[in-house]
Design a protein around this motif. Structure first.
Motif, PDB file in Angstrom:
ATOM      1  N   ASN A 259       0.792  -1.272   0.048  1.00 33.30           N
ATOM      2  CA  ASN A 259      -0.158   0.019  -0.082  1.00 33.30           C
ATOM      3  C   ASN A 259       0.738   1.247   0.022  1.00 33.30           C
ATOM      4  N   PHE A 260       1.851   1.370   0.582  1.00 32.47           N
ATOM      5  CA  PHE A 260       2.839   2.386   0.649  1.00 32.47           C
ATOM      6  C   PHE A 260       3.252   2.602  -0.623  1.00 32.47           C
ATOM      7  N   ALA A 261       3.992   1.601  -1.276  1.00 38.17           N
ATOM      8  CA  ALA A 261       4.329   1.710  -2.640  1.00 38.17           C
ATOM      9  C   ALA A 261       3.538   2.391  -3.573  1.00 38.17           C
ATOM     10  N   GLU A 414      17.670   4.598  -0.340  1.00 33.16           N
ATOM     11  CA  GLU A 414      18.594   5.030   0.807  1.00 33.16           C
ATOM     12  C   GLU A 414      18.058   4.642   2.153  1.00 33.16           C
ATOM     13  N   LEU A 415      17.069   5.114   1.981  1.00 29.76           N
ATOM     14  CA  LEU A 415      16.068   5.123   3.581  1.00 29.76           C
ATOM     15  C   LEU A 415      15.737   3.597   3.745  1.00 29.76           C
ATOM     16  N   SER A 416      14.912   2.835   2.635  1.00 32.71           N
ATOM     17  CA  SER A 416      14.682   1.505   2.899  1.00 32.71           C
ATOM     18  C   SER A 416      15.929   0.696   3.350  1.00 32.71           C
ATOM     19  N   ALA A 420      14.259   2.932   7.456  1.00 33.90           N
ATOM     20  CA  ALA A 420      13.681   4.204   7.706  1.00 33.90           C
ATOM     21  C   ALA A 420      12.610   4.559   6.889  1.00 33.90           C
ATOM     22  N   CYS A 421      11.714   5.227   7.102  1.00 33.73           N
ATOM     23  CA  CYS A 421      10.386   5.473   6.237  1.00 33.73           C
ATOM     24  C   CYS A 421      10.753   6.077   5.148  1.00 33.73           C
ATOM     25  N   ARG A 422      10.125   5.325   4.154  1.00 34.10           N
ATOM     26  CA  ARG A 422      10.447   6.277   2.775  1.00 34.10           C
ATOM     27  C   ARG A 422       9.541   7.471   2.570  1.00 34.10           C
ATOM     28  N   VAL A 423       9.820   8.172   1.745  1.00 30.50           N
ATOM     29  CA  VAL A 423       9.198   9.918   1.636  1.00 30.50           C
ATOM     30  C   VAL A 423       8.023   9.710   0.541  1.00 30.50           C
ATOM     31  N   ILE A 424       7.013  10.087   1.031  1.00 32.26           N
ATOM     32  CA  ILE A 424       5.784  10.404   0.287  1.00 32.26           C
ATOM     33  C   ILE A 424       5.602  11.909   0.189  1.00 32.26           C
ATOM     34  N   VAL A 425       5.621  12.311  -1.088  1.00 37.79           N
ATOM     35  CA  VAL A 425       5.527  13.858  -1.145  1.00 37.79           C
ATOM     36  C   VAL A 425       4.124  14.000  -1.818  1.00 37.79           C
ATOM     37  N   PRO A 426       3.072  14.510  -0.895  1.00 36.11           N
ATOM     38  CA  PRO A 426       1.491  14.770  -1.188  1.00 36.11           C
ATOM     39  C   PRO A 426       1.499  15.886  -2.004  1.00 36.11           C
ATOM     40  N   THR A 427       0.299  15.786  -2.659  1.00 41.56           N
ATOM     41  CA  THR A 427       0.114  16.843  -3.838  1.00 41.56           C
ATOM     42  C   THR A 427       0.089  18.202  -3.203  1.00 41.56           C
ATOM     43  N   LEU A 428      -0.459  18.336  -2.134  1.00 42.07           N
ATOM     44  CA  LEU A 428      -0.393  19.858  -1.382  1.00 42.07           C
ATOM     45  C   LEU A 428       0.841  20.195  -0.870  1.00 42.07           C
ATOM     46  N   GLN A 458       8.685  12.794   8.476  1.00 46.19           N
ATOM     47  CA  GLN A 458       7.678  12.443   9.798  1.00 46.19           C
ATOM     48  C   GLN A 458       6.300  12.535   9.282  1.00 46.19           C
ATOM     49  N   TRP A 459       5.737  13.462   8.514  1.00 44.41           N
ATOM     50  CA  TRP A 459       4.469  13.158   8.104  1.00 44.41           C
ATOM     51  C   TRP A 459       3.981  11.800   7.409  1.00 44.41           C
ATOM     52  N   SER A 460       5.059  11.313   6.430  1.00 47.39           N
ATOM     53  CA  SER A 460       4.780   9.936   5.827  1.00 47.39           C
ATOM     54  C   SER A 460       4.914   8.956   6.779  1.00 47.39           C
ATOM     55  N   ALA A 461       5.469   8.908   7.867  1.00 48.45           N
ATOM     56  CA  ALA A 461       5.747   8.006   8.994  1.00 48.45           C
ATOM     57  C   ALA A 461       4.443   7.769   9.909  1.00 48.45           C
ATOM     58  N   ALA A 462       3.558   8.836   9.601  1.00 47.46           N
ATOM     59  CA  ALA A 462       2.557   8.972  10.942  1.00 47.46           C
ATOM     60  C   ALA A 462       1.378   8.046  10.550  1.00 47.46           C
ATOM     61  N   PHE A 463       1.421   7.300   9.453  1.00 46.22           N
ATOM     62  CA  PHE A 463       0.068   6.654   9.053  1.00 46.22           C
ATOM     63  C   PHE A 463       0.253   5.091   9.342  1.00 46.22           C
ATOM     64  N   ASP A 464      -0.834   4.192   9.266  1.00 44.19           N
ATOM     65  CA  ASP A 464      -0.831   3.119   9.470  1.00 44.19           C
ATOM     66  C   ASP A 464      -1.187   2.396   7.894  1.00 44.19           C
ATOM     67  N   TYR A 465      -0.537   1.869   7.338  1.00 39.82           N
ATOM     68  CA  TYR A 465      -0.865   1.436   5.796  1.00 39.82           C
ATOM     69  C   TYR A 465      -1.253   0.053   5.637  1.00 39.82           C
ATOM     70  N   ASN A 466      -1.737  -0.627   6.783  1.00 40.96           N
ATOM     71  CA  ASN A 466      -2.107  -1.836   6.566  1.00 40.96           C
ATOM     72  C   ASN A 466      -3.505  -1.783   5.905  1.00 40.96           C
ATOM     73  N   ASP A 467      -4.385  -0.714   6.149  1.00 44.60           N
ATOM     74  CA  ASP A 467      -5.646  -0.679   5.493  1.00 44.60           C
ATOM     75  C   ASP A 467      -5.648   0.469   4.520  1.00 44.60           C
ATOM     76  N   LEU A 468      -5.549   0.169   3.176  1.00 44.43           N
ATOM     77  CA  LEU A 468      -5.625   1.247   2.254  1.00 44.43           C
ATOM     78  C   LEU A 468      -6.720   2.418   2.053  1.00 44.43           C
ATOM     79  N   ASP A 469      -7.902   1.642   2.306  1.00 42.55           N
ATOM     80  CA  ASP A 469      -9.036   2.665   2.312  1.00 42.55           C
ATOM     81  C   ASP A 469      -8.880   3.552   3.434  1.00 42.55           C
TER      82      ASP A 469
END
Length: 500
Positions: A259-261, A414-416, A420-428, A458-469
């Motif tokens: 889900n993270f990928a 490099e993070l993986s 370490a948590c990979r980085v997601i850059v959200p649209t906003l 830090q923002w990317s790492a704060a979610f639980d990615y086990n449930d995509l919805d």
């Protein structure tokens, strides 16, 4: 060589005997006796108060030098600096050795030849600027003292590399021939030989010892962008001295990793203009459904996703040195394989840019990647190395297209490697992300870039990615999918993950 005198509009702030006739000089001398004028140095007078003299000399520097030292040639370090003083010192080639102190300016006279072929008058005055060949030979001479008269071999080599890259080998050949023609008159036979060896070594036709990274790279047939390499070194220095807290990966299960990928790929493509509704993107990745009207865009989503999910790529550190070339080409070939118009796996053959930024020239791509990547082992693994690797790829922009996505994949690998948590850059966050890259690229300021990337990890790492919805719903509540930073603010996720 003589020049005709220049008529100047005189005012009492600066009076030069050289510009006066005999009766005017006598009148000025009477005014000295009455206190109307003061003598700055013999032949230079002023009615202005003492504290203004340095500014007056600075404003009329060329006029004063031409009057005090007629037929002088701007020399050595000052000529290398375009005719400007260095640390308030001006060097002149003249008929004798002497140091003359003027308000705010020390003039160092170096005994040498007057103007020779190729030297040019400055602003029509009785003072000359040396030819490029003379200036370079002068700066290869030995010098001592706190402010050395010559910049030295390394700086001359750097200048020659710049000349070669901007004006081509013909310009170097002209300089070499001019130096040969005037060296005997100047007494610079030894320096002419040194210059000849340097010029021959830059295109690789001679074997003189080159001391600069840019010079050695050019001699090996791998020229580089020296300004970009300096920028990479600036970022590397900041990353070595800035403690970076990095979050542990929240994607600890196979489902969360998948889900993270998916979300990483979705947002990474959205930044580059490949915009899908999140439900369409889910169909592409989860169901293998290629959107009929947009097959290439669909494969763009899949291209990033598969490199983010495949451990062969997601755990591959960026190699330092020559190996980085093949590694990046392989990554790009897989990433862009459905877009043959972008020459997947081939370095760019034309300039590319974004806004007012022009990225590294095609001829300098390989050399810049090789030398830039050699800095990677010098910074701590994890977040620091990830940011340096990402910026190197982003700033070089080695391919026609796909560079931003590739740079973020390189960063996240490099993070993986460090769990370490990979980085997601959200649209906003897109504008803040691009803005901090521009500040680093154009102004050489790494602080905003480091702070922004630390924040978004830090923002990317704060979610639980086990449930995509659920995670998509939380990101929507954080305004992650919005575009307008005027209307929306990226909100903090519900809770923070554990620190590493």
């Amino acid at each position: 060589m003589k020049t005709s005198p220049i008529k100047t509009t005189r005012d009492d702030s600066l009076i030069l005997y050289m510009e006066l006739n005999e009766s005017e000089i006598r009148a000025a001398q009477r005014r000295i006796k009455t206190g109307e004028l003061q003598r700055i140095v013999p032949g230079v007078l002023s009615a202005s108060p003492l504290h203004k003299w340095p500014a007056i000399i600075g404003l009329h520097r060329l006029r004063v030098l031409a009057a005090l030292f007629p037929q002088a040639v701007i020399g050595y370090r000052s000529a290398f600096n375009g005719g400007l003083p260095v640390e308030c010192v001006m060097h002149l080639s003249y008929s004798y050795n002497r140091v003359v102190e003027l308000p705010g300016l020390t003039v160092v006279l170096v005994k040498g030849s007057g103007a020779v072929a190729g030297d040019m008058t400055m602003s029509g005055r009785n003072i000359f600027f040396p030819s490029e060949a003379r200036m370079l030979m002068e700066n290869l001479t030995q010098s001592r003292g706190t402010v050395k008269k010559a910049v030295g071999r390394k700086a001359v080599e750097e200048r020659l590399v710049n000349i070669y890259e901007s004006r081509g080998p013909e310009a170097l050949n002209r300089i070499r021939d001019e130096a040969r023609n005037i060296s005997a008159a100047l007494g610079f036979e030894k320096e002419c030989g040194m210059l000849h060896d340097l010029i021959g070594s830059i295109p690789g036709t001679k074997s003189a010892r080159l001391s600069t990274v840019a010079g050695r790279a050019l001699a090996r047939g791998r020229p580089l962008d020296a300004a970009r390499l300096e920028l990479f070194e600036t970022l590397a220095a900041a990353l070595r001295t800035t403690p970076l807290m990095q979050k542990h990966t929240p994607a600890t299960t196979e489902t969360a990793h998948f889900n993270f990928a998916f979300l990483e790929s979705y947002f990474s493509n959205f930044i580059e203009g490949t915009e899908f509704d999140i439900s369409e993107a889910r169909q592409i990745v989860l169901e293998g459904k290629i959107i009929d009207q947009r097959p290439k865009d669909s494969h763009d989503i899949l291209g990033v996703f598969w490199q983010a999910i495949d451990q062969g790529w997601s755990l591959q550190s960026t190699a330092p040195g020559e190996a980085v070339l093949q590694q990046l080409r392989q990554r790009h070939r897989i990433l862009m394989k459905e877009r043959p118009e972008t020459a997947p796996g081939d370095f760019k053959d034309r300039e590319n840019g974004a806004g007012n930024t022009t990225f590294v020239s095609p001829k300098n791509v390989q050399g810049t990647l090789i030398e830039g990547s050699k800095l990677l082992p010098s910074v701590p693994p994890g977040m620091a190395r990830a940011l340096l690797a990402m910026f190197i790829v982003s700033e070089v922009h080695p391919f026609i297209d796909g560079n931003g996505r590739l740079a973020r994949l390189v960063m996240n690998a490099e993070l993986s490697l460090m769990q370490a948590c990979r980085v997601i850059v959200p649209t906003l966050f897109r504008e803040e992300y691009l803005d901090c890259l521009r500040v680093l690229s154009r102004r050489g300021q790494p602080g905003p870039f480091i702070a922004a990337m630390k924040k978004i990890q830090q923002w990317s790492a704060a979610f639980d990615y086990n449930d995509l919805d659920r995670v998509i719903g939380q990101m929507q509540a954080c305004n992650a999918f919005e575009k307008s930073t005027r209307q929306y603010q990226l909100l903090s996720p519900p809770e923070s993950g554990p620190e590493k």
